[in-house]
Design a protein around this motif. Structure first.
Motif, mmCIF file in Angstrom:
data_model
loop_
_atom_site.group_PDB
_atom_site.id
_atom_site.type_symbol
_atom_site.label_atom_id
_atom_site.label_comp_id
_atom_site.label_asym_id
_atom_site.label_seq_id
_atom_site.Cartn_x
_atom_site.Cartn_y
_atom_site.Cartn_z
ATOM 1 N N PHE A 138 1.014 -1.242 0.072
ATOM 2 C CA PHE A 138 -0.037 -0.129 -0.121
ATOM 3 C C PHE A 138 1.007 1.223 0.092
ATOM 4 O O PHE A 138 1.783 1.453 0.743
ATOM 5 N N GLY A 139 0.638 2.130 -0.939
ATOM 6 C CA GLY A 139 1.675 3.247 -0.863
ATOM 7 C C GLY A 139 0.703 4.271 -2.080
ATOM 8 O O GLY A 139 -0.242 4.344 -2.352
ATOM 9 N N LEU A 140 1.851 5.316 -2.586
ATOM 10 C CA LEU A 140 1.420 6.125 -3.526
ATOM 11 C C LEU A 140 1.405 5.510 -5.069
ATOM 12 O O LEU A 140 2.394 4.884 -5.338
ATOM 13 N N VAL A 141 0.127 5.635 -5.626
ATOM 14 C CA VAL A 141 -0.143 5.150 -7.052
ATOM 15 C C VAL A 141 -0.589 6.039 -7.953
ATOM 16 O O VAL A 141 -1.287 7.083 -7.509
ATOM 17 N N HIS A 142 -0.574 5.519 -9.195
ATOM 18 C CA HIS A 142 -1.094 6.499 -10.276
ATOM 19 C C HIS A 142 -2.565 6.740 -10.125
ATOM 20 O O HIS A 142 -3.354 7.749 -10.444
ATOM 21 N N SER B 77 -3.973 10.288 -8.715
ATOM 22 C CA SER B 77 -3.020 9.639 -8.031
ATOM 23 C C SER B 77 -2.910 10.014 -6.360
ATOM 24 O O SER B 77 -3.612 11.028 -6.019
ATOM 25 N N GLY B 78 -2.740 8.847 -5.633
ATOM 26 C CA GLY B 78 -3.293 8.880 -4.217
ATOM 27 C C GLY B 78 -2.750 7.824 -3.722
ATOM 28 O O GLY B 78 -1.968 6.886 -4.261
ATOM 29 N N PHE B 79 -3.171 7.387 -2.374
ATOM 30 C CA PHE B 79 -2.626 6.292 -1.599
ATOM 31 C C PHE B 79 -3.762 5.124 -1.869
ATOM 32 O O PHE B 79 -4.807 5.420 -1.487
ATOM 33 N N SER B 80 -3.196 4.067 -2.173
ATOM 34 C CA SER B 80 -4.084 2.814 -2.246
ATOM 35 C C SER B 80 -3.117 1.742 -2.081
ATOM 36 O O SER B 80 -1.880 1.681 -2.256
ATOM 37 N N TRP B 81 -3.767 0.474 -2.533
ATOM 38 C CA TRP B 81 -2.788 -1.029 -2.705
ATOM 39 C C TRP B 81 -2.147 -0.751 -4.061
ATOM 40 O O TRP B 81 -2.795 -0.015 -4.971
ATOM 41 N N PHE B 82 -0.800 -1.241 -4.319
ATOM 42 C CA PHE B 82 -0.189 -1.137 -5.446
ATOM 43 C C PHE B 82 -1.093 -1.923 -6.542
ATOM 44 O O PHE B 82 -0.973 -1.434 -7.693
#
Length: 335
Positions: A214-218, A241-246
């Motif tokens: 989980f982190g910063l993703v497109h 873009s924001g924080f979610s599961w990769f």
């Protein structure tokens, strides 16, 4: 109620186009420069062409109420870091003549200010849906590059982006609106999708939000936001873009085509490209269908809350019905 809400889409876009044209002088373009609308969904995106200077660029005018200035600045910081530190090819923001990257635009027709950013123009073409295996392998590889960077990047002070977890995507917060308001919703669909949402929530809770998952993703890395040119793969539009599961990114890669019979092959291609750059465990691979359905149900919400856009109009009720078919198949295996 804002002025935007009481005019037709056509009238609003005409006024927004004039606002875009007026903004060009802030960037030093000649009086002959033009701004042509090329996309309108969350934001309005314009191709800027200056025949005198021989330059092209992209102007994005943000819709009001989606991102504040701090969130937009955070997006631009990540874009800059991805280019410089991971080698991801993406459009660079262009400062206005006053040196700032984020402008606030308003005029007599649209007096409520809205943010705007100018970007460099990237050459290349969107992959054709007729042959997606190669593009999906590229998508997997470039996604892995972004995820690798995200895992190791120290966020700048004041960095803020939205969170695409269950609460933000399908739950009470529902950034893109509530799936319960999707087009063509029926009591049977409501019951089925409630079961789907709850199953997704339970599985994501078990999957966990550790830093490797989980982190910063497109968060919108679909084919429309990919440009290919020779061996180069270019990524555009980090607005979501924001924080979610990769693995949410593979769900977004399949946006609007989740029903295709070749989806398993496309997933395999994505995984193949991903593993060329970064590891992906067997356990993570097995959970990919959950992220596909999470995105699919989120898009039911998006269509319902963006019914004025051409994309939503084109998908409409049929997309909700197709989601029900996919939900039945998913729940038969995962609930």
């Amino acid at each position: 109620m804002s002025a935007d809400a009481v005019m037709t889409v056509e009238a609003f876009l005409a006024k927004l186009g004039r606002l875009a044209e007026q903004a060009l002088s802030r960037y030093g373009f000649s009086p002959d420069a033009t701004a042509t609308l090329i996309n309108y969904s969350e934001n309005a995106t314009y191709l800027v062409e200056d025949p005198v200077q021989g330059k092209q660029s992209i102007l994005r005018i943000h819709r009001r109420g989606y991102h504040n200035e701090a969130a937009i600045r955070s997006e631009l910081q990540w874009i800059d870091a991805l280019r410089k530190e991971e080698g991801v090819i993406t459009a660079a923001p262009i400062p206005a003549s006053d040196g700032t990257l984020i402008q606030r635009l308003a005029n007599d027709e649209l007096p409520e200010p809205r943010h705007a950013v100018m970007f460099t123009y990237l050459t290349g073409r969107e992959p054709s849906e007729d042959d997606l295996l190669g593009p999906f392998e590229r998508l997997g590889a470039v996604s892995a590059h972004m995820h690798r960077h995200s895992r190791n990047w120290r966020l700048p002070n004041g960095f803020i982006r939205q969170r695409w977890d269950h609460h933000g995507a399908l739950g009470a917060l529902s950034i893109w609106g509530h799936w319960q308001n999707g087009m063509g919703m029926t009591p049977a669909y409501l019951k089925l999708f409630e079961r789907l949402s709850e199953t997704i929530r339970k599985r994501l809770d078990a999957f966990g939000t550790g830093p490797q998952r989980f982190g910063l993703v497109h968060a919108d890395i679909r084919l429309a936001n990919l440009l290919v040119e020779g061996e180069a793969t270019k990524v555009i539009d980090f607005d979501d873009s924001g924080f979610s599961w990769f693995l949410y990114d593979i769900g977004t890669a399949l946006s609007f085509i989740e029903h295709r019979p070749d989806v398993p092959d496309l997933v395999d291609a994505w995984i193949r490209g991903y593993r060329k750059v970064a590891p992906l465990t067997v356990e993570e691979e097995a959970e990919i269908p959950t992220f596909i359905m999470m995105r699919r149900l989120l898009l039911v919400a998006w269509i319902g809350s963006h019914h004025e856009t051409n994309l939503a109009r084109g998908l409409g009720v049929a997309y909700t019905a197709g989601t029900a078919d996919l939900a039945d198949a998913y729940l038969a295996k995962f609930s």
